[in-house]
Design a protein around this motif. Sequence first.
Motif, short mmCIF file in Angstrom:
data_model
loop_
_atom_site.label_atom_id
_atom_site.label_comp_id
_atom_site.label_asym_id
_atom_site.label_seq_id
_atom_site.Cartn_x
_atom_site.Cartn_y
_atom_site.Cartn_z
N ASP A 1 -4.03 -5.64 -8.63
CA ASP A 1 -2.78 -6.26 -8.16
C ASP A 1 -2.36 -7.40 -9.43
OD1 ASP A 1 -2.72 -4.61 -6.08
OD2 ASP A 1 -2.39 -6.15 -4.68
N LYS B 1 -4.18 6.77 -8.95
CA LYS B 1 -3.09 5.87 -8.77
C LYS B 1 -3.63 4.19 -9.22
CE LYS B 1 -0.06 3.79 -5.31
NZ LYS B 1 0.53 3.93 -3.91
N HIS B 2 -4.95 4.09 -8.56
CA HIS B 2 -5.56 2.71 -8.67
C HIS B 2 -6.56 2.54 -9.73
CE1 HIS B 2 -2.89 1.62 -5.31
NE2 HIS B 2 -3.61 2.37 -4.55
N TRP C 1 2.10 -4.30 -8.35
CA TRP C 1 0.68 -3.43 -8.76
C TRP C 1 1.29 -2.38 -9.67
CZ3 TRP C 1 2.13 -3.46 -3.70
CH2 TRP C 1 2.74 -2.35 -3.15
N TRP D 1 -7.76 -1.97 -5.22
CA TRP D 1 -6.47 -1.85 -5.82
C TRP D 1 -6.39 -3.15 -6.79
CZ3 TRP D 1 -3.45 -1.64 -0.71
CH2 TRP D 1 -3.96 -0.39 0.11
N HIS E 1 -6.71 10.54 -5.25
CA HIS E 1 -5.21 9.81 -5.25
C HIS E 1 -5.44 8.29 -5.67
CE1 HIS E 1 -1.59 8.02 -3.34
NE2 HIS E 1 -2.54 7.09 -2.80
N GLU E 2 -6.67 8.11 -5.10
CA GLU E 2 -6.99 6.33 -5.31
C GLU E 2 -7.41 6.49 -6.78
OE1 GLU E 2 -6.58 3.69 -3.10
OE2 GLU E 2 -5.80 5.11 -1.98
N LYS F 1 -7.80 -6.09 -5.12
CA LYS F 1 -7.60 -6.13 -3.42
C LYS F 1 -8.60 -4.89 -3.28
CE LYS F 1 -3.65 -7.37 -1.76
NZ LYS F 1 -2.41 -7.04 -1.49
N HIS G 1 -10.25 1.84 2.15
CA HIS G 1 -9.03 2.56 1.76
C HIS G 1 -8.85 2.72 0.28
CE1 HIS G 1 -4.18 2.79 2.23
NE2 HIS G 1 -4.73 3.60 1.25
O1 U2P Z 1 1.02 -0.80 1.70
C1 U2P Z 1 1.45 0.53 1.44
C2 U2P Z 1 0.75 1.11 0.20
O2 U2P Z 1 1.12 0.54 -0.95
C3 U2P Z 1 0.19 0.55 -1.95
N1 U2P Z 1 -0.30 -0.92 -2.20
C4 U2P Z 1 -0.13 -1.72 -1.19
C5 U2P Z 1 -0.47 -3.05 -1.55
C6 U2P Z 1 -1.18 -3.71 -2.84
O3 U2P Z 1 -1.53 -4.65 -3.08
N2 U2P Z 1 -1.42 -2.27 -3.68
C7 U2P Z 1 -1.19 -1.14 -3.28
O4 U2P Z 1 -1.36 -0.13 -4.21
C8 U2P Z 1 -0.97 1.25 -1.12
O5 U2P Z 1 -1.00 2.57 -1.73
P1 U2P Z 1 -1.81 3.91 -1.69
O6 U2P Z 1 -3.17 3.25 -2.22
O7 U2P Z 1 -2.37 3.98 -0.10
O8 U2P Z 1 -1.22 4.91 -2.06
C9 U2P Z 1 -0.75 1.00 0.35
O9 U2P Z 1 -1.29 2.11 1.17
#
Ligand code: U2P
Length: 269
Positions: free
Chosen positions: A80, A136-137, A86, A78, A132-133, A40, A75
């Motif tokens: 999922d 985390k992702h 996720w 991600w 962070h991104e 995503k 942003h």
């Molecule tokens: O929606 C709030 C936060 O949850 C994380 N998110 C949301 C939807 C998704 O499909 N995957 C996901 O990771 C995001 O976290 P962040 O990366 O901001 O820490 C999103 O902001």
Amino acid sequence: MASSSSLLRLTVLAVAIAAAAAVAGGADDGGNQREFDYFKLTVQWPGTFCRRTRHCCASNACCRGSNAPAEFTIHGLWPDYNDGTWPACCSRSGFDEKEISTLVDTLEKYWPSLSCGSPSTCHGGKGSFWAHEWEKHGTCSSPVVRDEYNYFLTALNVYFKYNVTGVLNDAGYVPSNTEKYPLGGIVSAIQNAFHVTPEIACSNGALQEVRLCFYKDFQPRECKVESILLQDMSLLKSSCPKYVSLPAYVSPAGCAGKPFSVFIISVTW
Ligand code: U2P
């Protein structure tokens, strides 16, 4: 010899430990999180985000005055699962800015932080928005995206290919502090361009994020499988009203483009 009741207790304990390990996977080495199903790409609208800026700092792109981003910015990319959840924090591979040094100028422009805060990273610390991104992702994006450099480069490439700002502008949805636009029209414009339905998020009636989903080969796909779509009707339940604004950027009060003038001086000299 163990009695049947103690065997049962041991089995229950083992199952409980395994379950706890699976839930905690994201906070540890993430080794037991299963591979994700799809990507995503989430882009955010600076005009909406920057309205909440209360103080300025060099790391916040909202504080760049006339040089603040005027397009949707990234942003995150991600990974999922089809069930709407996720994985997160999939390895101990910490963020290293040196690995993306050749991308930094592009990332500053198209994937800037829109706040002064330091978000949490995976192993108890705080870091940049990129850290962070990635932690985390990005770490959960293998085996498709192999390393940190490739993660950021891939996200940029997908972002450039699926140009949400261009699609909305071409359809007449341009930044405005007076107009409101039909959410359905915005969704249709993106559907017509990319042949999939985006997820849309709003804040106080203003469009904040557009999320596009992709198979692992980066062909566009729907974000949720049909059964989940029917269950939660994500669009109808979205945080957006029927008519949304797409605010034009306004320099945050008290910021007066200060960090930007520092930037200009260093470039000119
Ligand atoms: O929606 C709030 C936060 O949850 C994380 N998110 C949301 C939807 C998704 O499909 N995957 C996901 O990771 C995001 O976290 P962040 O990366 O901001 O820490 C999103 O902001």
